[in-house]
Design an enzyme around this catalytic site. Structure first.
Site, PDB file in Angstrom:
ATOM      1  CG  ASP A 127       5.436  -5.918   4.318  1.00 33.13           C
ATOM      2  OD1 ASP A 127       5.294  -5.025   3.464  1.00 33.13           O
ATOM      3  OD2 ASP A 127       6.182  -6.900   4.167  1.00 33.13           O
ATOM      4  N   GLY A 170      -5.404  -4.410  19.068  1.00 34.08           N
ATOM      5  CA  GLY A 170      -5.371  -3.425  20.136  1.00 34.08           C
ATOM      6  C   GLY A 170      -6.153  -3.887  21.346  1.00 34.08           C
ATOM      7  CD  GLU A 216      -6.040  -9.670  12.078  1.00 33.24           C
ATOM      8  OE1 GLU A 216      -5.997  -9.096  13.193  1.00 33.24           O
ATOM      9  OE2 GLU A 216      -5.979  -9.064  10.997  1.00 33.24           O
TER      10      GLU A 216
END
Length: 275
Positions: free
Chosen positions: A142, A167, A190
């Site tokens: 999104d 990552g 997160e």
């Protein structure tokens, strides 16, 4: 030698790898990035119920930053300076036919790095997808959400606005962040550091989960780290300091309930999160 052996041999002497390295190494690195881009290989996959990292693929990504020089790219309103193999992105130069073949929807201003895979019927709102990421069929990334390098996001997930899936490039053996199938990740959340979010889980908005985050099962009081079990419903919470009751409580993730696949498929996200 096989591509894997070429990469592993170069990795053992990675300080010597540069734009003038042997063509066989460059060809091996380029082949892996192309295969990542097409979904023929992926950095990590679930084998016999366990997530396994393919270290040589991560090594190839990291070595690619050594063999490619920095380049400049001029646009109509700015210019960019980056590694040459990443500057133009995954879809640079694509025609309508190329997009139709790929089968995903991509809204303007969605930078997607070459070497990342996006599955059929996925939807990319203005977001960011880094090299090595794998986004499976039917998933929505999104507005202003981020799929970090090498992260693995399953089928039919919703990574809500402003959220990040972290990552993980180094070290090579480290598992990337994993979001399994049918997961809802709430806005402004997160998930980082190789955490695994199990299939069918629902995470409330504003969740922050890394390897050091305590994950508390409210029913059993069990505290775990690094993995959300499948079909968990998770909200932010806090834990008091048992040794010092006057000290501030510390953040944690709280599993308020676990539901079966049938309940998850028939119940709205709001109902699952509402107590």
């Amino acid at each position: 030698m096989s591509i894997e052996k070429i990469i592993n041999s170069a990795w053992d002497e990675k300080d010597k790898v540069n734009p003038n390295s042997d063509k066989s190494l460059k060809d091996a690195i380029n082949q892996i990035i192309t295969d990542l881009d097409n979904g023929k290989v992926r950095v990590a996959e679930k084998i016999k119920g366990e997530w396994i990292t393919h270290q040589y693929i991560k090594k190839a990504i990291m070595l690619s930053f050594r063999i490619y020089p920095m380049e400049n790219l001029n646009g109509p309103y700015s210019s960019w300076y980056d590694k040459s193999h990443l500057l133009k992105g995954k879809t640079a130069g694509w025609t309508k036919q190329d997009h139709e073949k790929a089968g995903f929807r991509m809204v303007p201003n969605s930078p997607v790095r070459k070497g990342s895979y996006v599955g059929k019927n996925a939807v990319l709102m203005p977001c960011y997808v880094n090299i090595g990421a794998y986004i499976d069929d039917g998933t929505m990334i999104d507005t202003f959400a981020r799929a970090g390098s090498c992260c693995q996001i399953g089928k039919n997930c919703h990574i809500s606005a402003g959220s990040g899936v972290g990552g993980v490039l180094e070290p090579a053996q480290a598992l990337p962040t994993i979001i399994e199938d049918n997961v809802f990740l709430g806005a402004m959340s997160e998930v980082v550091e190789g955490v695994i979010v199990g299939e069918g889980s629902v995470l409330s908005m504003g969740m922050y989960i890394g390897q050091s985050t305590k994950i508390v099962n409210r029913e059993t009081r069990e505290i775990t780290y690094g993995k959300i079990p499948p079909y968990s419903v998770v909200v932010p919470g806090s834990l008091p300091d048992k040794k010092n009751t006057s000290a501030p409580s510390l953040y944690c993730a709280v599993i308020i309930k676990q539901v079966d696949e049938k309940t998850r498929s028939k119940t709205s996200i709001n109902d699952l999160l509402r107590e």
